[in-house]
Enzyme design. Structure first.
Site, mmCIF file in Angstrom:
data_model
loop_
_atom_site.group_PDB
_atom_site.id
_atom_site.type_symbol
_atom_site.label_atom_id
_atom_site.label_comp_id
_atom_site.label_asym_id
_atom_site.label_seq_id
_atom_site.Cartn_x
_atom_site.Cartn_y
_atom_site.Cartn_z
ATOM 1 N N GLY A 12 -54.803 -9.663 -57.489
ATOM 2 C CA GLY A 12 -56.039 -8.923 -56.874
ATOM 3 C C GLY A 12 -56.877 -8.351 -57.984
ATOM 4 O O GLY A 12 -56.749 -7.958 -58.923
ATOM 5 N N CYS A 13 -58.180 -8.088 -57.278
ATOM 6 C CA CYS A 13 -59.144 -7.662 -58.283
ATOM 7 C C CYS A 13 -58.844 -6.261 -58.648
ATOM 8 O O CYS A 13 -59.326 -5.846 -59.822
ATOM 9 C CB CYS A 13 -60.452 -7.657 -57.386
ATOM 10 S SG CYS A 13 -60.617 -7.118 -55.602
#
Lengths: 341, 341, 341, 341
Positions: free
Chosen positions: B149-150
């Site tokens: 995930g970012c």
């Protein structure tokens, strides 16, 4: 003190109306309506109103509105306004309609541009176009105000002096207009999804935006007595600009004879001298200077024999809720600027 | 030349993947899939791709993908990825999954945070967490990459050196994170409607954002050998910032003993010296300097005895499509930076 | 009717002051000063004021101000305020100073953080810190108000209930603050050049922002009677956010004992119940909902045993010009909310 | 491999050039110059270049440039370019000048619009206007390329097919152009100070923007063989839009005879069929779809008998650095699209 109703309270225009009316010494918001079933509070719909008003929305009911209010502001989608307006008028409620339903005087033109028939043609006869700068006399006694469109007001205020004095050709007038995104309303869609429209600029609705016939109709009225009463024809190109508020129109018109910037500026100052919300300015106006206000700022230039008029205003205020309150002031005998400075 | 598939082509991450892969000398996009029935062309979905690729999307079909591609990039919502991954793996397709489906190694944790059970627990065993800076050895042979995930990558890269050297307390770590709006995906909703989120800032998902367990799991692995293997516990607060791209995390940690900025900067430089996409910088990084790139920029400060790490990256690139291509490069024997500089 | 002066009229704060005071039924702007030699009109400096006020700036002259005004709002850079304040005070003018010059009660602390000595220490003795929510009693009789900083007000309002009840540890309090760009003033520089800060986010002034000692001093006063009178120590990290207006502070504090969200929300509601401009809200506040208003919105959460307070306000209004008018109202016997709703 | 120099490395155009050239397999940046005395590194001036290039700027020295580079990109202000170009040309360096100095072929016109005389009229004779879509044959052998202006390229690409086929009247052509703020350069000033231009829109330089004569000159050349060789006269109105990148021109022209949208679209497709960077699109283009690319997107409409052409491009790439690299490719025998896809 005039009791008022907000019919259709969920959108941006309604929120701005509430903000203005809370500041108005002669208005009291008694009822707000919404299609939402759960009777949402105004400040749940619009968190910026928290601590300012304690009112839950109710479903629309003409009797309820008529019992509570003398003036109703309709912040409804087109089509919905003309469904409720006759009910309110027949109960004696004065209506300021912010939708497009009563702006076009010819129901056939309405049907052509809005893709459904007009269901209240007698209302059209009663309605007064609510642009105070041009129709100041007709507004006070009216029971039904068609509040103008945001692009429309910008364009008309830019062109009215030229058309009324018959200084320009009436066809081929170019209105290159640019709007902030709040003009598109509060319903999410892909075109107004932040990562799509932020940092982007585009034209839309080229040749078919619904404010076109409205601009032409009103300018036609303005120029009825001059220019042989010829109709006005505009090429209107709206653009979407990555900002919240503001409309700027850059208008290009062909003068019928020689003109000077100086004379045109004088003409505009004279034309609008009794209008507290039109500022004829020497500089090139920025939307930011009229944002969050009810002002329309405009200036005139002559470039290579063409007349350029650049006009701007806040689409939610002077282009919607602000001019609605300005109309309310005229209708109820208040100073025109009440709650708007 | 490796033939690849884009499974789920309509979102921003897929668009960025296509842009990067078109620039990649060793990859060829052979198939793209979408749930849309009408076989939309990639450049109809993403006008920025016009003139760059001539390919229409097809509905997902595992056989089709397996016939055409050796590697599939899955840009699907969580839940959808684990539905198709076993079909692709059983046909020998290597999968780089950009959803959250294979990031949490414990299916119970997944079920807790994503509100549905995990349907491919054996896939979880196979999956390698695709953060090359930490798991460089495990990625090349893997058949199933869980692309991080970012927010997660930003937070982990900020904290990994401290946790791996056991320099900080493992509970009460504060990650105050700020993200641009593209991180919310391409589906219009009120919170990402331009007039709502433009010119606004707010926290969201406080205490319950789904990247929390992912950050804790990976940092837990990083610190398994040190600190008595104690679990890592973070307080993660995401904020929505009115900009397209970029995540910045401001991390606050309590050192176990005396530390200096100089030593910490040295530690970070050493820790990431083999990582072409991590830039340990002296200045306070701005998201704009890593936007449209695959870099993560970070720096360290000591303020009143606390360690602050400030890290940022482009959520669509280093936080999604860029690191996916980085993983692809490692899996297929290309230079790590291919198509990413 | 109170005659007022605006000393230092060229910045954003001055513009907002003028806008508010024009709406104020009990204030009349009699004089405005500027260092500019050419006596610029207010609406030339601030085109948004066109049509609203007809006043040219004059160079500062204490006699002139004293002859014309009973209250002077100083919108000057720090250093400049303390140069003119004694002149105004000695002539009997009441001063509301929007600079930092009278906020720190200890001139040594001032000298440390502002890099020049304080030249009016006796003024420091007279000055009252103008945060009405905390010092409501001291403001009305005061002749010299130190109007608080924008970050400061946000942070103090977020923390005051916790500190005054001694619910949290007094060191290691983390204030992760985010501000719109207007907080940086009106002088162009590279960091606020549009293509640099638009679409970007960064921390700045980490560990050395000048609002730090101000926050600590005022919270120290708030907590003087409790917690053994221990000083308050914060880690304050400001960030620049690409938007015009708004400050949001995300505050992390360690409770001394068990707490619940419910009890804390009750505490905050109670603490601020007499404060018309503090809204304790259930939702996570967005800066946009308090923008262009004098409200401070805040909420409390408990996450993994830590207390989070999230507070926001408009830096130019509640953080500067709005609270100045609020102080003016208290000083002149007006309703606290006059001109501010 | 061609060695190149960047002369004037501090601005946005230079940064973009470096980014593109680092990706170019046939170019090597050997020297960069700046007026700054302290030999700043490129990545100190432009933090986004960190980790990408290890080069310090030097003061300009024609011998140094000539020893190191075969091609020099000049990213200097107008006036400065023509001071160094003769020195470089006399040493055999091929020059791609991104300033305006060699764009206007008549030195008198230059002096009129730029307020100083042209000091290198013989350079004007040598210079080739670097718009590859129109002057593809002249560019490869040239030693001095006048890289076009950003507004200019947009406007010319929009109008060239109409003018070359003599389909429109040559006076009264209206170009209503809108630009992002990076087009104003990197020097801070009030008009580009974030709180001034954010959330605002305005026209500027009405009737006197310096790209006007450039547009007219090049379109005059395009239409020399048709229309009796009459000069082209445009009314050019630029606007500043709150976004980083992108120019969009809405062009209004009067057709000489009946036209259809279909035929015009065919004409444009045919005209640009050999041009990899011009996309004739059916939809109304958005600047965002060409941002960060070297594409120019355009479309044609007929509204009430007028032709509208809407064209957009990225002002820093196709409008500056991108077309410069496109010219470099043609000059050095590379594929036209190298480093630009």
């Amino acid at each position: 003190m005039t009791d008022v109703a907000i019919v259709g309270a969920s959108g941006y225009t309604a929120r701005e109306l509430v903000q203005l009316l809370l500041r108005h010494p002669g208005a009291r918001i008694r009822v707000a309506t919404s299609r939402q079933d759960d009777a949402p509070r105004l400040d749940a719909m619009h968190p910026s109103l928290a601590g300012r008003i304690d009112l839950a929305c109710r479903p629309f009911d003409a009797d309820l509105v008529a019992e509570s209010a003398r003036v109703a502001f309709l912040a409804l989608p087109h089509g919905a306004s003309m469904a409720v307006t006759p009910e309110l008028r027949s109960r004696g409620v004065r209506v300021i309609d912010l939708s497009a339903d009563y702006r076009l005087s010819d129901p056939k033109v309405y049907a052509d541009w809005y893709d459904h028939p007009h269901t209240d043609p007698s209302g059209l006869d009663e309605a007064v176009y609510g642009l105070p700068e041009l129709f100041r006399e007709a507004i006070p006694p009216s029971g039904l105000i068609a509040n103008p469109g945001c692009y429309t007001s910008t364009s008309i205020l830019a062109l009215a002096p030229l058309v009324s004095r018959d200084l320009i050709g009436r066809s081929g007038i170019i209105i290159d207009a640019k709007s902030g995104v709040s003009g598109a309303g509060r319903s999410p869609k892909l075109t107004t999804h932040y990562p799509e429209c932020n940092e982007s600029l585009s034209a839309y609705g080229v040749g078919r935006h619904r404010h076109t016939p409205e601009i032409e109709q009103v300018l036609g009225e303005v120029g009825r007595e001059t220019g042989g009463g010829a109709p006005v024809e505009v090429i209107f190109t709206p653009h979407l600009v990555p900002m919240d508020r503001g409309i700027l129109a850059t208008v290009y018109a062909e003068p019928k004879g020689p003109v000077t910037e100086h004379d045109l500026m004088e003409l505009y100052r004279e034309f609008y001298k009794a209008c507290p919300f039109v500022r004829v300015v020497g500089r090139l106006p920025s939307t930011k200077d009229s944002a969050y206000s009810n002002f329309c700022d405009l200036t005139v230039r002559v470039v290579r024999g063409r007349i350029l008029v650049i006009a701007c205003l806040d689409n939610l205020l002077k282009g919607a809720a602000g001019v609605a309150v300005q109309n309310f002031n005229l209708m109820t005998g208040h100073e025109e600027t009440t709650a708007l400075f």
